[in-house]
Design a protein around this motif. Structure first.
Motif, PDB file in Angstrom:
ATOM      1  N   GLU A 562      -0.879 -20.567   0.259  1.00  0.00           N
ATOM      2  CA  GLU A 562      -1.529 -19.846  -0.830  1.00  0.00           C
ATOM      3  C   GLU A 562      -2.849 -19.197  -0.432  1.00  0.00           C
ATOM      4  O   GLU A 562      -3.314 -18.280  -1.115  1.00  0.00           O
ATOM      5  CB  GLU A 562      -1.746 -20.778  -2.031  1.00  0.00           C
ATOM      6  CG  GLU A 562      -0.483 -21.171  -2.773  1.00  0.00           C
ATOM      7  CD  GLU A 562       0.131 -22.461  -2.289  1.00  0.00           C
ATOM      8  OE1 GLU A 562       0.786 -23.162  -3.083  1.00  0.00           O
ATOM      9  OE2 GLU A 562      -0.037 -22.789  -1.084  1.00  0.00           O
ATOM     10  N   LEU A 565      -2.196 -15.580  -0.081  1.00  0.00           N
ATOM     11  CA  LEU A 565      -1.429 -14.942  -1.152  1.00  0.00           C
ATOM     12  C   LEU A 565      -2.370 -14.506  -2.267  1.00  0.00           C
ATOM     13  O   LEU A 565      -3.497 -14.986  -2.392  1.00  0.00           O
ATOM     14  CB  LEU A 565      -0.376 -15.898  -1.712  1.00  0.00           C
ATOM     15  CG  LEU A 565       0.653 -16.458  -0.724  1.00  0.00           C
ATOM     16  CD1 LEU A 565       1.591 -17.435  -1.430  1.00  0.00           C
ATOM     17  CD2 LEU A 565       1.442 -15.349  -0.054  1.00  0.00           C
ATOM     18  N   ARG A 566      -1.892 -13.600  -3.115  1.00  0.00           N
ATOM     19  CA  ARG A 566      -2.646 -13.207  -4.303  1.00  0.00           C
ATOM     20  C   ARG A 566      -1.670 -12.961  -5.449  1.00  0.00           C
ATOM     21  O   ARG A 566      -0.488 -12.690  -5.235  1.00  0.00           O
ATOM     22  CB  ARG A 566      -3.460 -11.938  -4.041  1.00  0.00           C
ATOM     23  CG  ARG A 566      -2.648 -10.685  -3.764  1.00  0.00           C
ATOM     24  CD  ARG A 566      -3.556  -9.507  -3.459  1.00  0.00           C
ATOM     25  NE  ARG A 566      -2.800  -8.302  -3.131  1.00  0.00           N
ATOM     26  CZ  ARG A 566      -2.397  -7.391  -4.027  1.00  0.00           C
ATOM     27  NH1 ARG A 566      -2.683  -7.570  -5.318  1.00  0.00           N
ATOM     28  NH2 ARG A 566      -1.727  -6.322  -3.654  1.00  0.00           N
ATOM     29  N   LYS A 567      -2.202 -13.083  -6.661  1.00  0.00           N
ATOM     30  CA  LYS A 567      -1.381 -12.848  -7.846  1.00  0.00           C
ATOM     31  C   LYS A 567      -1.399 -11.377  -8.216  1.00  0.00           C
ATOM     32  O   LYS A 567      -2.449 -10.731  -8.201  1.00  0.00           O
ATOM     33  CB  LYS A 567      -1.897 -13.679  -9.025  1.00  0.00           C
ATOM     34  CG  LYS A 567      -1.581 -15.155  -8.944  1.00  0.00           C
ATOM     35  CD  LYS A 567      -2.047 -15.881 -10.191  1.00  0.00           C
ATOM     36  CE  LYS A 567      -1.743 -17.376 -10.109  1.00  0.00           C
ATOM     37  NZ  LYS A 567      -2.216 -18.097 -11.329  1.00  0.00           N
ATOM     38  N   MET A 576       3.038 -14.351  -6.942  1.00  0.00           N
ATOM     39  CA  MET A 576       2.245 -14.498  -5.726  1.00  0.00           C
ATOM     40  C   MET A 576       2.876 -13.668  -4.617  1.00  0.00           C
ATOM     41  O   MET A 576       4.061 -13.839  -4.287  1.00  0.00           O
ATOM     42  CB  MET A 576       2.180 -15.970  -5.312  1.00  0.00           C
ATOM     43  CG  MET A 576       1.476 -16.871  -6.305  1.00  0.00           C
ATOM     44  SD  MET A 576      -0.312 -16.635  -6.357  1.00  0.00           S
ATOM     45  CE  MET A 576      -0.825 -17.600  -4.944  1.00  0.00           C
TER      46      MET A 576
END
Length: 836
Positions: A562, A565-567, A576
């Motif tokens: 995570e 990762l990004r939303k 994500m």
């Protein structure tokens, strides 16, 4: 197959109670699973019965019974006792006022719906009683655990499957076995033997003095007399450095007069010593002798990956220092070189940090103190006492330095994980206690110096593990003051231990939706910082600051996937995706999620530029149960993992079987690993989470023999069957390699582990069982292990009959496998014992 009845019996004393107060020891409590697969197979129906076994009425007020479990929802038919969720996996049974008492000798029953119970791991644990007016006093309770669900048909099918799998394993003679494990790049066998005894002269280049001492120590485990000083012997063992050989590679040459181990660095020589140990006769490890013979051989070898890791979780449940050191010995023997040390989580902080004593004084202990000023909540059945040895415990600074020194001497790099910003409840509560202490003294600046939460935050969330207060607030300056303090103290410990330090792992996984949304501190950052425009972007804000802090100290950031990762909105839903902004920052990401729809996530991140450590849950999570048996301990949310799962894992093409199994119309397009992406796959890791582990034996049971599959795949090159899987050639090649692998474990590695380092409690597999035309056929995966049986359905012992031929299937048989030391596995029954 028997129905399971498990008794959780905990001793307790209640000498201080007044005579007119009800004695909870006189209650009989039963948790009985009535029906699985309630509500479309997602839930389980449970009956909880309270029997008043005393001679006085049982009051239904003024008390609470606490316990730990997976998701428990509530009563479905009402009743005088209700279920309440406290936090995490802690629940409470509380009187609700609909009934005043349970008369003497009478009982009440309530029906509860819980999450689907697939095996014994799902049974609740750690029941204890507390009077509402005496929260400082708590009493462990005994609760009868039972199921009336018929699991016999599933157990029969599984025993049949195991039998079929075992039958496909072809035996291999000892002289045909791979000479060392894991599989070397190249070897050729010679003629004759090198006889190792006290007259052997051991010489080494000056830079290899530590490796020489290590070799002498290991030889002392198999020989009665070992030369501790150079002797003028005709036979020699030489340890040499050669700059033309890679640092991790080695050459091992054994002939009748000399053993030579050569490498470009100390590390490679150390690996050569491990291979030399593997060549020693098995009998040498069980009893010291005057001499032993080592067959002539030439080996040229090097690892496939530079990152070959095992992750040990001591935060959820604690393990003492001796278990850590014993694990490092095991890693060293099999050439694993990264020890991912998961020492902090929601349920425990396990390392003394100078200047922040609350981290261990509060965060390292679990017990019945609901205000959590002295310890944090019970979890995973740790019970009400802070003296519980698995729920509570920590390593002193000196302990940690010793662990670092020990790992370094064994050429293992320790990667310490400080889990943030989620999974941080133990740290948050410890700093809350610190805050309250200094606030009460009127020292507001000291109180807030290391505070990890915004006291005005009204955000609502719930983590996967059930917590609503386990995420650090990333907008607070005190958060970064805290993490900088932790980092600098870790650096000082590594420096004192002369241990290599390249990275610190700052977690990053499983932060739930809803965090920070109602935090004034976060809102202030959003209003003043042009680089972050939304609460979701606080993720980038946080790891950017941590990254810069580490880079100032010459370190790089490691974390779970995570951190890279990004939303973002995909088809109107927050998803994500890979964040390109950190791709060139040398982030090392442990990618665990290969579940739908993220099967190819590891490859996507590697292709984007992240340094990826393959930690795929479905193949490499050692805490997952070995198989689907109701009686097999372990998690199952990510599937089931036996030794075959890591063994058949192909790092650069782990999706090949999934692509093959999907039809052309339903097939999904998975991102393939590019050539550049391959260079970013730095290694593999097998994590062992400790939620259900209460002692060293349980730890080693889940660790071994599963770890051998990871050892082989992380070191050795791709096997011949790593190509297309739709051919008969593939199937034959795989079965041959699998049989050889199992024979190596059965005839070399597991027998050695019976004795090495005091022995390891590896799992002894259950017996395969099949009824063929009225004959009961039994077999075992590991050749050389005995199958013993009884004819009256009783548990077989080491004195029971040995199974040698098929039996007429008209008896009440019980079968159990035993290793060479007489330690037995789990019993399999031909006729289930039914108890309702």
């Amino acid at each position: 197959m028997r129905y399971l009845t498990v008794f959780l019996v905990l001793s307790f004393c209640i000498n201080t109670w007044a005579q007119n107060r009800f004695n909870p020891n006189e209650l009989k409590l039963e948790w009985k699973i009535i029906r699985q697969n309630t509500n479309s197979k997602k839930e389980t129906l449970v009956n909880f019965t309270v029997v008043n076994g005393s001679k006085i009425d049982f009051p239904l007020k003024g008390w609470t019974v606490f316990f730990n479990a997976g998701d428990v929802y509530d009563n479905i038919k009402g009743g005088p006792i209700s279920v309440r969720h406290i936090n995490g996996d802690l629940f409470a049974l509380v009187p609700n006022g609909t009934l005043k008492v349970i008369p003497a000798g009478k009982s009440v029953e309530i029906s509860i719906v819980s999450r689907a119970a697939k095996n014994i791991t799902d049974f609740p644990k750690g029941f204890y009683w507390a009077w509402d007016d005496q929260n400082s006093s708590a009493i462990p309770l005994k609760v009868k655990m039972e199921t009336v669900v018929d699991v016999n048909e599933e157990e029969r099918k599984l025993a049949d499957e195991i039998y079929t799998q075992n039958r496909a394993i072809v035996g291999t003679s000892k002289d045909q076995l791979m000479p060392v494990f894991p599989t070397p790049v190249h070897f050729t066998k010679g003629i004759g033997f090198f006889y190792l005894d006290k007259t052997v002269r051991i010489v080494a280049d000056k830079q290899l003095n530590n490796e020489k001492k290590y070799l002498i120590k290991e030889i002392s485990k198999v020989l009665k007399n070992v030369p501790e000083k150079d002797v003028d012997g005709r036979k020699t063992i030489e340890l040499r450095l050669d700059p033309s050989i890679a640092d991790d590679a080695y050459q091992l040459q054994v002939n009748t007069a000399k053993i030579t181990i050569t490498s470009g660095a100390n590390t490679g020589v150390f690996y050569g010593i491990q291979s030399l140990k593997s060549l020693m006769p098995l009998a040498a490890w069980s009893k010291k002798g005057e001499t032993l013979n080592i067959a002539s051989i030439n080996i040229t070898d090097e690892p496939r990956f530079g990152h070959r890791a095992f992750m040990m979780d001591v935060a959820r449940n604690f393990q003492p220092k001796k278990t850590v050191l014993k694990t490092l010995d095991l890693m060293a023997m099999y050439k694993l070189n990264k020890f991912h040390f998961h020492i902090t989580d929601d349920e425990g902080w396990r390392l003394e940090i100078p200047g922040l004593p609350e981290l261990t004084a509060v965060g390292a202990y679990r017990g019945h103190a609901l205000n959590e000023q002295k310890e944090i909540l019970p979890a995973y059945g740790s019970g009400p006492s802070r003296n519980n040895k698995t729920g509570s415990g920590y390593y002193s600074r000196a302990d940690f330095v010793e662990i670092l020194k020990y790992a370094t001497a064994n050429h293992i790099e320790v990667i310490t994980e400080i889990e943030t910003p989620g999974h941080a409840r133990a740290a948050i509560k410890a700093m809350d206690a610190r805050y309250q202490y200094y606030k009460n003294r009127g020292e507001q600046q000291n109180a807030t110096a290391y505070l990890l939460r915004d006291t005005a935050d009204r955000s609502i969330y719930r983590s996967v593990q059930g917590f609503n207060d386990n995420v650090i607030n990333v907008a607070l300056p005190s958060t970064y003051r805290f993490l900088t303090k932790i980092t600098d103290e870790l650096i000082a410990m590594y420096k004192e231990a002369h241990a290599p330090l390249n990275t610190i792992h700052f977690g990053g996984d499983e932060v739930p939706a809803g965090v920070w949304e109602k935090s004034p501190a976060v809102r202030a950052v959003l209003n003043s910082n042009s680089t972050v425009s939304s609460v979701d972007e606080m993720w980038y804000y946080y790891f950017n600051k941590i990254n810069l802090m580490l880079k100032e100290r010459g370190l790089y950031l490691s974390g779970w996937e995570e951190i890279g990762l990004r939303k973002t909105l995909v088809n109107g839903k927050k998803t994500m995706i890979v964040d390109p902004r950190f791709a060139s920052e040398n982030f090392h990401v442990d990618v665990w999620n290969n579940q739908f729809p993220n099967e190819d996530l590891a490859y996507r991140m590697a292709n984007a530029g992240y340094k990826v450590v393959l930690s795929n849950v479905s193949n490499l999570y050692l805490d997952l149960a070995y198989n689907t048996s109701y009686f097999e301990p372990g998690q199952y949310w990510g599937g089931y993992v036996d030794v075959d799962k890591p063994f058949n894992f192909i790092p650069f093409d782990y999706l090949r079987e999934k692509r093959q199994s999907e039809t052309s119309t339903a097939a999904r397009v998975y991102e393939k690993l590019t050539e550049a992406g391959k260079n970013n796959i730095v290694g593999m890791q097998a994590p062992l989470w400790s939620e259900i582990i209460k002692n060293q034996d349980q730890f080693e049971y889940l660790l071994l023999p599963k770890l051998f599959g990871l050892i082989e795949r992380a070191w050795a090159k791709d096997p011949a069957w790593a190509g297309p899987i739709d051919s008969l050639t593939y199937k034959q090649a795989y079965q041959k390699d699998w049989s050889n692998f199992i024979n190596v474990l059965a005839k070399k590695e597991l027998p050695r582990l019976d004795y090495y380092n005091g022995g390891y409690n590896y799992r002894i597999p259950t017996v395969g069982l099949k009824n063929e035309n009225g004959l009961l056929m039994a077999n075992i995966r590991f050749a050389g292990f005995d199958i013993r049986y009884t004819t009256d359905g009783s548990e077989p012992s080491i004195k029971s009959k040995i199974y040698t031929h098929p039996l007429v299937a008209d008896g009440n048989y019980a079968f159990r496998a035993f290793n060479r030391l007489g330690r037995g596995g789990r019993t399999i029954f031909s006729i289930p014992k039914i108890t309702k």
